[in-house]
Enzyme design. Sequence first.
Site, PDB file in Angstrom:
ATOM      1  N   TYR A 198      -2.278  -4.485  -6.066  1.00 52.28           N
ATOM      2  CA  TYR A 198      -2.771  -4.529  -7.300  1.00 52.28           C
ATOM      3  C   TYR A 198      -3.685  -5.775  -7.568  1.00 52.28           C
ATOM      4  O   TYR A 198      -3.848  -6.565  -6.474  1.00 52.28           O
ATOM      5  CB  TYR A 198      -1.695  -4.752  -8.215  1.00 52.28           C
ATOM      6  CG  TYR A 198      -0.910  -6.138  -8.510  1.00 52.28           C
ATOM      7  CD1 TYR A 198      -0.254  -6.709  -7.623  1.00 52.28           C
ATOM      8  CD2 TYR A 198      -1.322  -6.887  -9.688  1.00 52.28           C
ATOM      9  CE1 TYR A 198       0.394  -7.860  -7.788  1.00 52.28           C
ATOM     10  CE2 TYR A 198      -0.717  -8.147  -9.833  1.00 52.28           C
ATOM     11  CZ  TYR A 198      -0.037  -8.658  -8.844  1.00 52.28           C
ATOM     12  OH  TYR A 198       0.666  -9.936  -8.865  1.00 52.28           O
ATOM     13  N   ARG A 238     -10.455  -9.156  -1.753  1.00 52.46           N
ATOM     14  CA  ARG A 238      -8.966  -9.298  -1.593  1.00 52.46           C
ATOM     15  C   ARG A 238      -8.212  -7.907  -1.553  1.00 52.46           C
ATOM     16  O   ARG A 238      -7.518  -7.555  -0.771  1.00 52.46           O
ATOM     17  CB  ARG A 238      -8.385 -10.227  -2.444  1.00 52.46           C
ATOM     18  CG  ARG A 238      -6.976 -10.476  -2.216  1.00 52.46           C
ATOM     19  CD  ARG A 238      -6.352 -11.555  -3.034  1.00 52.46           C
ATOM     20  NE  ARG A 238      -6.351 -11.254  -4.417  1.00 52.46           N
ATOM     21  CZ  ARG A 238      -6.100 -12.224  -5.629  1.00 52.46           C
ATOM     22  NH1 ARG A 238      -5.735 -13.371  -5.290  1.00 52.46           N
ATOM     23  NH2 ARG A 238      -6.074 -11.614  -6.926  1.00 52.46           N
ATOM     24  N   ARG A 275       9.865  12.119  -1.084  1.00 49.69           N
ATOM     25  CA  ARG A 275      10.383  10.753  -0.651  1.00 49.69           C
ATOM     26  C   ARG A 275      10.749  10.667   0.755  1.00 49.69           C
ATOM     27  O   ARG A 275      11.820  11.317   1.085  1.00 49.69           O
ATOM     28  CB  ARG A 275      11.654   9.994  -1.538  1.00 49.69           C
ATOM     29  CG  ARG A 275      12.133   8.868  -1.463  1.00 49.69           C
ATOM     30  CD  ARG A 275      13.049   8.424  -2.087  1.00 49.69           C
ATOM     31  NE  ARG A 275      13.493   7.018  -2.019  1.00 49.69           N
ATOM     32  CZ  ARG A 275      14.308   6.767  -0.805  1.00 49.69           C
ATOM     33  NH1 ARG A 275      14.965   7.681   0.106  1.00 49.69           N
ATOM     34  NH2 ARG A 275      14.661   5.378  -0.686  1.00 49.69           N
ATOM     35  N   HIS A 287      10.501   7.381   4.130  1.00 48.01           N
ATOM     36  CA  HIS A 287      10.209   6.138   4.285  1.00 48.01           C
ATOM     37  C   HIS A 287       8.692   6.214   4.861  1.00 48.01           C
ATOM     38  O   HIS A 287       7.959   5.232   4.763  1.00 48.01           O
ATOM     39  CB  HIS A 287      11.111   5.287   5.128  1.00 48.01           C
ATOM     40  CG  HIS A 287      12.370   5.033   4.244  1.00 48.01           C
ATOM     41  ND1 HIS A 287      13.290   5.572   3.511  1.00 48.01           N
ATOM     42  CD2 HIS A 287      12.639   3.641   3.573  1.00 48.01           C
ATOM     43  CE1 HIS A 287      14.041   5.330   2.840  1.00 48.01           C
ATOM     44  NE2 HIS A 287      13.799   4.088   2.711  1.00 48.01           N
ATOM     45  N   LYS A 298      -1.339  -8.605  -1.881  1.00 48.45           N
ATOM     46  CA  LYS A 298      -1.029  -8.549  -3.325  1.00 48.45           C
ATOM     47  C   LYS A 298      -0.389  -7.414  -3.701  1.00 48.45           C
ATOM     48  O   LYS A 298      -0.821  -6.569  -4.262  1.00 48.45           O
ATOM     49  CB  LYS A 298      -2.229  -8.790  -4.404  1.00 48.45           C
ATOM     50  CG  LYS A 298      -1.930  -9.445  -5.713  1.00 48.45           C
ATOM     51  CD  LYS A 298      -3.242 -10.015  -6.228  1.00 48.45           C
ATOM     52  CE  LYS A 298      -3.010 -10.162  -7.631  1.00 48.45           C
ATOM     53  NZ  LYS A 298      -2.251 -11.329  -8.045  1.00 48.45           N
ATOM     54  N   GLU A 355       4.191 -21.705  -3.528  1.00 48.64           N
ATOM     55  CA  GLU A 355       3.317 -21.406  -4.912  1.00 48.64           C
ATOM     56  C   GLU A 355       4.148 -21.259  -6.046  1.00 48.64           C
ATOM     57  O   GLU A 355       5.331 -21.441  -5.763  1.00 48.64           O
ATOM     58  CB  GLU A 355       2.406 -20.341  -4.629  1.00 48.64           C
ATOM     59  CG  GLU A 355       2.842 -19.111  -4.071  1.00 48.64           C
ATOM     60  CD  GLU A 355       2.159 -18.000  -3.772  1.00 48.64           C
ATOM     61  OE1 GLU A 355       1.000 -17.912  -4.161  1.00 48.64           O
ATOM     62  OE2 GLU A 355       2.536 -17.040  -2.984  1.00 48.64           O
ATOM     63  N   LEU A 365      -0.210 -16.116  -1.576  1.00 48.95           N
ATOM     64  CA  LEU A 365      -1.260 -15.316  -1.847  1.00 48.95           C
ATOM     65  C   LEU A 365      -2.599 -16.141  -1.829  1.00 48.95           C
ATOM     66  O   LEU A 365      -2.696 -17.301  -2.495  1.00 48.95           O
ATOM     67  CB  LEU A 365      -1.177 -14.878  -3.471  1.00 48.95           C
ATOM     68  CG  LEU A 365      -2.194 -13.697  -3.556  1.00 48.95           C
ATOM     69  CD1 LEU A 365      -2.149 -12.338  -3.284  1.00 48.95           C
ATOM     70  CD2 LEU A 365      -2.397 -13.628  -5.111  1.00 48.95           C
TER      71      LEU A 365
HETATM   72  N1  PDD Z   1      -1.123 -13.257 -10.359  1.00 48.45           N
HETATM   73  N2  PDD Z   1       0.118 -16.507  -6.435  1.00 48.45           N
HETATM   74  C1  PDD Z   1       0.746 -15.353  -6.831  1.00 48.45           C
HETATM   75  C2  PDD Z   1       2.230 -14.946  -6.125  1.00 48.45           C
HETATM   76  C3  PDD Z   1       0.230 -14.616  -7.926  1.00 48.45           C
HETATM   77  O1  PDD Z   1       0.784 -13.476  -8.258  1.00 48.45           O
HETATM   78  C4  PDD Z   1      -1.098 -15.026  -8.412  1.00 48.45           C
HETATM   79  C5  PDD Z   1      -1.808 -14.117  -9.236  1.00 48.45           C
HETATM   80  C6  PDD Z   1      -1.844 -16.039  -7.787  1.00 48.45           C
HETATM   81  C7  PDD Z   1      -3.177 -16.687  -8.361  1.00 48.45           C
HETATM   82  O2  PDD Z   1      -4.086 -15.700  -7.845  1.00 48.45           O
HETATM   83  P1  PDD Z   1      -5.526 -15.504  -8.639  1.00 48.45           P
HETATM   84  O3  PDD Z   1      -5.988 -16.899  -8.679  1.00 48.45           O
HETATM   85  O4  PDD Z   1      -6.195 -14.616  -7.698  1.00 48.45           O
HETATM   86  O5  PDD Z   1      -5.190 -14.937  -9.871  1.00 48.45           O
HETATM   87  C8  PDD Z   1      -0.947 -16.917  -6.672  1.00 48.45           C
HETATM   88  C9  PDD Z   1      -1.579 -12.272 -11.148  1.00 48.45           C
HETATM   89  C10 PDD Z   1      -2.530 -12.863 -11.835  1.00 48.45           C
HETATM   90  C11 PDD Z   1      -0.417 -11.495 -11.993  1.00 48.45           C
HETATM   91  O6  PDD Z   1       0.361 -11.118 -11.230  1.00 48.45           O
HETATM   92  O7  PDD Z   1      -0.469 -11.436 -12.696  1.00 48.45           O
END
Ligand code: PDD
Length: 282
Positions: A31, A50, A101, A103, A148, A180, A204
């Site tokens: 996503y 990304r 389904r 895996h 992501k 983070e 991320l």
């Molecule tokens: N989240 N780290 C994680 C684990 C995140 O889920 C996000 C962003 C970030 C920041 O990344 P960026 O600057 O590209 O938004 C760092 C999004 C916004 C969300 O899950 O809603």
Amino acid sequence: MVVYLNGEFVKKADAKVSVDDRGFVFGDGIYEVIRVVDGHLFLPDPHMKRLAIGLDGLAIRITGSMLDSIIPIAEELIEKNELTSGHATIYLQITRGHAVRTHEFPPIDTKVTIYMSAAAFTPNLGIQEQGVAAITMADIRWTRCDLKTVNLLPNVLAKQRALDAGVFTAIFIRDGAVTEGQNSNIFGVKNGVLRTYPLTNYILPGITRALVLEMADKEDIPIDQSPILESELMEMDELFLSGTTTDIQPIVTINRSSLGTGLRGEVTERFQELLRRKMAKA
Ligand code: PDD
């Protein structure tokens, strides 16, 4: 609200995904969340880059033309939902599609599911000024946090645990270092030097993180991409979160103790101002 699903713009209530969708069954998807300011996508290219890396990482194959169509679709969603002034976000999810389904990957001709929506967004200016409280928590996520994926269960549990503890965010700790937040990157400032976890598989590669580093470079703020150790956390002069829906938020309390003065720091405020200006120009 009008959303986009698999080639069509439909009312959100009419958008239906199969119960066999691998996003639903396995969390088998990628996503993105992109910020929109006055109808303009903010930093669309790094988000697309990304996304492409994430799809490649999961071996979800989409055609180049489909990838190229994402930005125009996002722009159409902004128009259709009348989000051409003020702040908004685009949510985009691509899964490996629906199939019986198993895996292993489904048959090669299985169509991916592409879903996009747009929603109004209100930046939390109070939080940006006052700062937030955080608690440290073990980073129990897998070792490909650089992708992501929609597998956000540890992030969901962490945010709820933080709220249950009466604070705003988790600070993830892995091997004695701050990685983070559950939905943001984390920066520290010590003696004028900006610190943040290096780009590895454990965080991320945040688009806002990259922008902060770019802005720091322009401002001649020294950067040290070495992990902030858990033992150093309370000694930081400033700490802040960065992200698409976070903007830049100071962390002023950690595990119930004030960090320094307990107020937003100067460097944090400077980055907030630079980000505001950058968004205004987008
Ligand atoms: N989240 N780290 C994680 C684990 C995140 O889920 C996000 C962003 C970030 C920041 O990344 P960026 O600057 O590209 O938004 C760092 C999004 C916004 C969300 O899950 O809603």
